[in-house]
Design an enzyme around this catalytic site. Structure first.
Site, PDB file in Angstrom:
ATOM      1  N   CYS A   1     -38.692 107.209  21.875  1.00 22.55           N
ATOM      2  CA  CYS A   1     -37.989 107.343  22.756  1.00 22.55           C
ATOM      3  C   CYS A   1     -38.275 108.846  23.310  1.00 22.55           C
ATOM      4  O   CYS A   1     -38.264 109.495  22.810  1.00 22.55           O
ATOM      5  CB  CYS A   1     -36.262 107.204  22.748  1.00 22.55           C
ATOM      6  SG  CYS A   1     -35.817 105.602  22.123  1.00 22.55           S
TER       7      CYS A   1
ATOM      8  N   ARG B   1     -43.829 107.921  23.867  1.00 18.00           N
ATOM      9  CA  ARG B   1     -42.919 107.954  22.729  1.00 18.00           C
ATOM     10  C   ARG B   1     -42.077 106.680  22.796  1.00 18.00           C
ATOM     11  O   ARG B   1     -41.231 106.421  21.823  1.00 18.00           O
ATOM     12  CB  ARG B   1     -41.737 108.981  23.148  1.00 18.00           C
ATOM     13  CG  ARG B   1     -42.403 110.579  22.757  1.00 18.00           C
ATOM     14  CD  ARG B   1     -41.580 111.559  23.305  1.00 18.00           C
ATOM     15  NE  ARG B   1     -40.500 111.677  22.293  1.00 18.00           N
ATOM     16  CZ  ARG B   1     -40.510 112.424  21.346  1.00 18.00           C
ATOM     17  NH1 ARG B   1     -41.770 113.111  21.222  1.00 18.00           N
ATOM     18  NH2 ARG B   1     -39.773 112.403  20.338  1.00 18.00           N
TER      19      ARG B   1
ATOM     20  N   TRP C   1     -37.852 103.025  22.968  1.00 19.69           N
ATOM     21  CA  TRP C   1     -38.439 102.392  22.015  1.00 19.69           C
ATOM     22  C   TRP C   1     -37.363 101.612  21.259  1.00 19.69           C
ATOM     23  O   TRP C   1     -36.614 102.441  20.590  1.00 19.69           O
ATOM     24  CB  TRP C   1     -39.393 103.268  21.180  1.00 19.69           C
ATOM     25  CG  TRP C   1     -40.201 102.531  20.265  1.00 19.69           C
ATOM     26  CD1 TRP C   1     -41.354 101.956  20.186  1.00 19.69           C
ATOM     27  CD2 TRP C   1     -39.798 102.149  18.770  1.00 19.69           C
ATOM     28  NE1 TRP C   1     -41.906 101.116  19.084  1.00 19.69           N
ATOM     29  CE2 TRP C   1     -40.920 101.329  18.171  1.00 19.69           C
ATOM     30  CE3 TRP C   1     -38.555 102.302  17.905  1.00 19.69           C
ATOM     31  CZ2 TRP C   1     -40.796 100.860  17.021  1.00 19.69           C
ATOM     32  CZ3 TRP C   1     -38.681 101.756  16.684  1.00 19.69           C
ATOM     33  CH2 TRP C   1     -39.872 100.929  16.050  1.00 19.69           C
TER      34      TRP C   1
ATOM     35  N   ASN D   1     -32.152 109.708  21.549  1.00 19.58           N
ATOM     36  CA  ASN D   1     -33.287 109.244  20.583  1.00 19.58           C
ATOM     37  C   ASN D   1     -32.659 109.558  19.091  1.00 19.58           C
ATOM     38  O   ASN D   1     -32.321 110.516  18.901  1.00 19.58           O
ATOM     39  CB  ASN D   1     -34.458 110.447  21.176  1.00 19.58           C
ATOM     40  CG  ASN D   1     -35.841 110.393  20.171  1.00 19.58           C
ATOM     41  OD1 ASN D   1     -35.807 109.114  19.445  1.00 19.58           O
ATOM     42  ND2 ASN D   1     -36.451 111.189  20.116  1.00 19.58           N
ATOM     43  N   GLY D   2     -32.965 108.558  18.500  1.00 17.45           N
ATOM     44  CA  GLY D   2     -32.560 108.428  17.147  1.00 17.45           C
ATOM     45  C   GLY D   2     -31.590 107.347  16.836  1.00 17.45           C
ATOM     46  O   GLY D   2     -31.710 106.253  17.487  1.00 17.45           O
TER      47      GLY D   2
ATOM     48  N   GLU E   1     -58.708 103.802   7.860  1.00 17.70           N
ATOM     49  CA  GLU E   1     -58.469 104.286   9.244  1.00 17.70           C
ATOM     50  C   GLU E   1     -59.194 103.316  10.565  1.00 17.70           C
ATOM     51  O   GLU E   1     -58.308 103.332  11.510  1.00 17.70           O
ATOM     52  CB  GLU E   1     -58.652 105.613   9.273  1.00 17.70           C
ATOM     53  CG  GLU E   1     -58.708 106.275  10.667  1.00 17.70           C
ATOM     54  CD  GLU E   1     -57.443 106.447  11.440  1.00 17.70           C
ATOM     55  OE1 GLU E   1     -56.486 106.037  10.679  1.00 17.70           O
ATOM     56  OE2 GLU E   1     -57.208 106.618  12.761  1.00 17.70           O
TER      57      GLU E   1
ATOM     58  N   LYS F   1     -56.880 101.618  13.172  1.00 15.58           N
ATOM     59  CA  LYS F   1     -57.389 101.958  14.716  1.00 15.58           C
ATOM     60  C   LYS F   1     -57.430 100.468  15.368  1.00 15.58           C
ATOM     61  O   LYS F   1     -57.148 100.223  16.485  1.00 15.58           O
ATOM     62  CB  LYS F   1     -58.395 102.687  14.780  1.00 15.58           C
ATOM     63  CG  LYS F   1     -58.749 103.577  15.908  1.00 15.58           C
ATOM     64  CD  LYS F   1     -57.835 104.857  15.881  1.00 15.58           C
ATOM     65  CE  LYS F   1     -56.515 104.699  15.185  1.00 15.58           C
ATOM     66  NZ  LYS F   1     -55.659 105.925  14.807  1.00 15.58           N
TER      67      LYS F   1
ATOM     68  N   GLU G   1     -54.316  98.355  16.043  1.00 21.31           N
ATOM     69  CA  GLU G   1     -53.392  99.055  16.903  1.00 21.31           C
ATOM     70  C   GLU G   1     -53.832  98.890  18.172  1.00 21.31           C
ATOM     71  O   GLU G   1     -52.909  98.497  19.149  1.00 21.31           O
ATOM     72  CB  GLU G   1     -53.404 100.755  16.796  1.00 21.31           C
ATOM     73  CG  GLU G   1     -52.714 101.557  15.506  1.00 21.31           C
ATOM     74  CD  GLU G   1     -52.448 102.719  15.718  1.00 21.31           C
ATOM     75  OE1 GLU G   1     -53.566 103.312  15.315  1.00 21.31           O
ATOM     76  OE2 GLU G   1     -51.485 103.322  15.839  1.00 21.31           O
TER      77      GLU G   1
ATOM     78  N   HIS H   1     -62.206  91.472  -6.322  1.00 23.73           N
ATOM     79  CA  HIS H   1     -61.185  91.196  -7.218  1.00 23.73           C
ATOM     80  C   HIS H   1     -60.098  90.535  -6.330  1.00 23.73           C
ATOM     81  O   HIS H   1     -58.705  90.344  -6.841  1.00 23.73           O
ATOM     82  CB  HIS H   1     -60.450  92.531  -7.925  1.00 23.73           C
ATOM     83  CG  HIS H   1     -61.362  93.318  -8.518  1.00 23.73           C
ATOM     84  ND1 HIS H   1     -61.673  92.841  -9.747  1.00 23.73           N
ATOM     85  CD2 HIS H   1     -62.150  94.244  -8.206  1.00 23.73           C
ATOM     86  CE1 HIS H   1     -62.499  93.769 -10.302  1.00 23.73           C
ATOM     87  NE2 HIS H   1     -62.969  94.668  -9.742  1.00 23.73           N
TER      88      HIS H   1
ATOM     89  N   LYS I   1     -45.577 107.156  19.880  1.00 22.78           N
ATOM     90  CA  LYS I   1     -46.483 107.913  19.242  1.00 22.78           C
ATOM     91  C   LYS I   1     -45.595 108.754  18.328  1.00 22.78           C
ATOM     92  O   LYS I   1     -46.404 109.226  17.215  1.00 22.78           O
ATOM     93  CB  LYS I   1     -46.910 108.838  20.376  1.00 22.78           C
ATOM     94  CG  LYS I   1     -47.643 110.258  20.259  1.00 22.78           C
ATOM     95  CD  LYS I   1     -49.182 109.629  20.001  1.00 22.78           C
ATOM     96  CE  LYS I   1     -49.747 110.750  19.670  1.00 22.78           C
ATOM     97  NZ  LYS I   1     -51.201 110.118  19.223  1.00 22.78           N
TER      98      LYS I   1
END
Ligand code: M6R
Length: 606
Positions: A2, A27, A71, A97-98, A479, A483, A486, A502, A601
């Protein structure tokens, strides 16, 4: 998560609030809204662009207001769940925000008192609570309300009957006050959103609040004790938050890799002497020379950078290292003591799980360190010592340049710790000389990315993809997979190459391509065997290897070459084609690569 933006001054607030929200959109971007004193509220589901369209249909004149990009935590993205929230009589407007953890208990009390709610959010409960306590002094009402709240918040609040004042408070979610000229003040969740207007910032600490008017600000603790705070000057290039001709921030930021390495190493290496200077660690150098163990903590890409750091530091500096996910470590028994240190890796410096891990370590009396990109962020200010990345603001939600700079700082830290221990000057010199030349190698690589784009287009319609690598290239495989997930929403997995047999090799077949990262290094022959195992299951293979690698040409369906560099630096080089691959797949699938669905983000909630 947010974004909050506020303005009080003499100009029209709406365009300033929109421009602030656009910079904070990374955000959270499932809905947005604003309240302008004298004009009321405007809200829209979706990105800030939808709010802009909505604004065109409304009267929005006024010179003060608060705005929010969301968000979702409590309740789906909808107009009624969007911020700002108000009480029923619209006396109080609030953006948050929170997470208010005891919102249900507070809501029950308010319901019993006859208050009616229109949203499913915890934030509306706070707005109603403040309004129920408001008797003409917003600061006092907010203090009383916050005394009853458990949870995290960055908030900005306005009272309809006092249009020239914004009150902000912080507990666990960042709030920064931007001091403009004598006639205007700003507030935001992130100073980078304010750079267009000011570079003078007052960072609120947890449990602090501020009352802002066009020409004044006062900071106190939420309990009311005075806090003397002068503005800090933050120098950032405004162009860092603009696309500068690129189609997307993600592509721009991938292309900044060479510059980022220059910035992360500037003034820090003496290749001839084989020494690294890290000013932020000088005060704790003696302690670090004696520690027996280092625990690295991070989330997402920062966690994978930490995995790389662990491999580098153990291999080259001989110091035992553990790597932990912030979200797990914070709830585990931490067996560390004065002979160990905890190192947070974080781009934003605000990630809640990483921060909580650091706070827990501090409470145990452990030395805490940070590798942090955002200057002045909470983790930067909470840790005892640390190293800034100097990668500049990263805007695309998927981390690219920050990850490159994290790997670079880990190389610096490895040499720094190594020189305290078993690394000789010659070895250090060799690494640092190669590091100094790395930006030129990367610039050459980035000058021609057509082969990567072509391979990305070829595989863009796949449903699944697996990434494999070994040793230093295992974290790069993880990574690369993150990526791709995402920005393309493809199902992707990653394994150390030797682990396939395995279990996960069972998934492979002609429709399940495998991206193998296999530079010609000490485990190249092992990776070749793993690739043969994959091909025997008829899975298509994309091979990323070093120029001239033995037998590479016939080894895979598609082969991408990268320059060969010092083995400790090879993972940095290998990261770039993987970032570009994910980018081009996302673009080929027609997706918003800068702001992928469901993400934000800066993850400031648990
Ligand atoms: O700001 P941080 O580095 O602490 O963020 C950690 C993760 O949330 C972040 O790396 C995330 O995984 C990115 N979306 C990766 O691209």
């Amino acid at each position: 998560m947010c974004g909050i933006f506020g303005y009080v001054g003499s100009k029209q607030a709406a365009p300033i609030l929109v421009s602030g929200l656009q910079k904070l959109e990374y955000r959270g971007y499932d809905s947005a809204g604003m309240y302008i004193a004298g004009a009321g509220s405007v809200k829209a589901v979706g990105k800030v662009a939808a709010l802009v369209a909505e604004l065109e249909t409304k009267q929005s004149a006024g010179t003060a207001g608060i705005a929010h990009t969301r968000w979702a935590t409590h309740g789906e993205p909808s107009v009624s769940n969007s911020h700002p929230h108000s009480d029923t009589a619209e006396k109080i407007w609030l953006v948050h925000n929170g997470i208010i953890e005891n919102y249900q208990a507070l809501k029950n009390e308010l319901l019993e008192a006859g208050v009616e709610f229109v949203s499913q959010t915890d934030t509306e409960v706070l707005a109603q609570l403040v309004a129920s306590l408001y008797k003409g002094d917003l600061k006092s009402a907010l203090q009383e309300a916050l005394a009853r709240v458990h949870g995290t918040y960055g908030i900005a609040v306005m009272a309809t009957d006092n249009p020239g004042q914004i009150v902000v408070a912080r507990m666990g979610s960042p709030i920064v006050v931007g001091v403009g000229d004598d006639t205007e003040m700003f507030v935001a969740s992130d100073p980078s959103a304010l750079l267009e207007y000011t570079n003078q910032f007052i960072y609120l600490e947890d449990s602090e609040m501020a009352v802002i008017e066009a020409d004044t600000y006062t900071v106190t603790s939420i309990a009311g004790e005075a806090r003397a705070k002068s503005p800090e000057l933050v120098l950032h290039d405004v162009s860092a938050v603009q696309k500068n001709g690129y189609d997307h921030f993600m592509l721009k930021e991938i292309n900044e890799a060479a510059e980022v390495i220059r910035n992360s190493t500037r003034g820090r290496i003496d290749a001839r002497a084989g020494t690294v200077k890290l000013g932020g660690l000088e005060d704790v150098a003696e302690t670090l020379a004696t520690i027996k163990r280092l625990t690295i903590v991070g989330c997402g890409s920062a966690y994978y950078a930490g995995q790389m750091g662990r491999l580098m530091i153990e291999e080259y500096a001989g110091l035992p290292v553990e790597i932990e996910l912030g979200s797990e470590f914070r709830y585990r028994r931490n067996l560390g003591d004065a002979s160990s240190a905890v190192l947070a890796v974080t781009q934003s410096g605000e990630t809640a799980d990483t921060l909580a891990s650091i706070v827990a370590a501090k409470n145990l009396g452990q030395l805490t360190l940070g590798i942090v990109n955002s200057v002045g962020s909470t983790i930067a200010r909470t840790t005892d010592a640390g190293v800034y990345n100097h990668a500049g603001p990263e805007i695309a939600v998927a981390s690219t340049k920050a990850f490159i700079s994290q790997l670079t700082v880990f190389v610096l830290l490895t040499v720094w710790l190594g020189r305290q221990r078993e690394m000789g000057g010659e070895e250090a010199s060799e690494i640092l000389t190669a590091l100094a030349g790395l930006p030129d190698v990367i610039e050459m690589m980035l000058a021609d990315t057509a082969a990567i784009e072509a391979v990305a287009r070829k595989y863009a319609n796949s449903r699944d993809m697996m990434f494999i690598g070994r040793q230093l290239h295992a974290p790069i495989a993880y990574e690369g997979s993150l990526k791709l997930k995402e920005v393309s929403y493809l199902h992707a997995e990653a394994y150390a190459g030797g682990e396939l047999k395995h279990g996960s090799i069972a998934m492979l077949g002609p429709d399940f391509p495998v991206f193998a990262i296999a530079p010609e290094d000490a485990v190249y022959a092992k990776m070749v065997s793993n690739i043969e195992e994959v091909r025997a299951r008829k899975a298509p293979v994309i091979l990323l290897t070093t120029e001239g690698a033995l037998g590479a040409d016939g080894l895979a369906d598609d082969v991408l070459y990268m320059p060969k560099v010092h083995s400790i630096l090879q993972p940095i080089i290998a990261t770039i084609p993987l970032q570009l691959f994910a980018y081009y797949v996302g673009v080929a699938r027609g997706l918003d690569v800068d702001q992928p669905r469901n993400l934000a983000k800066s993850v400031t909630v648990e």
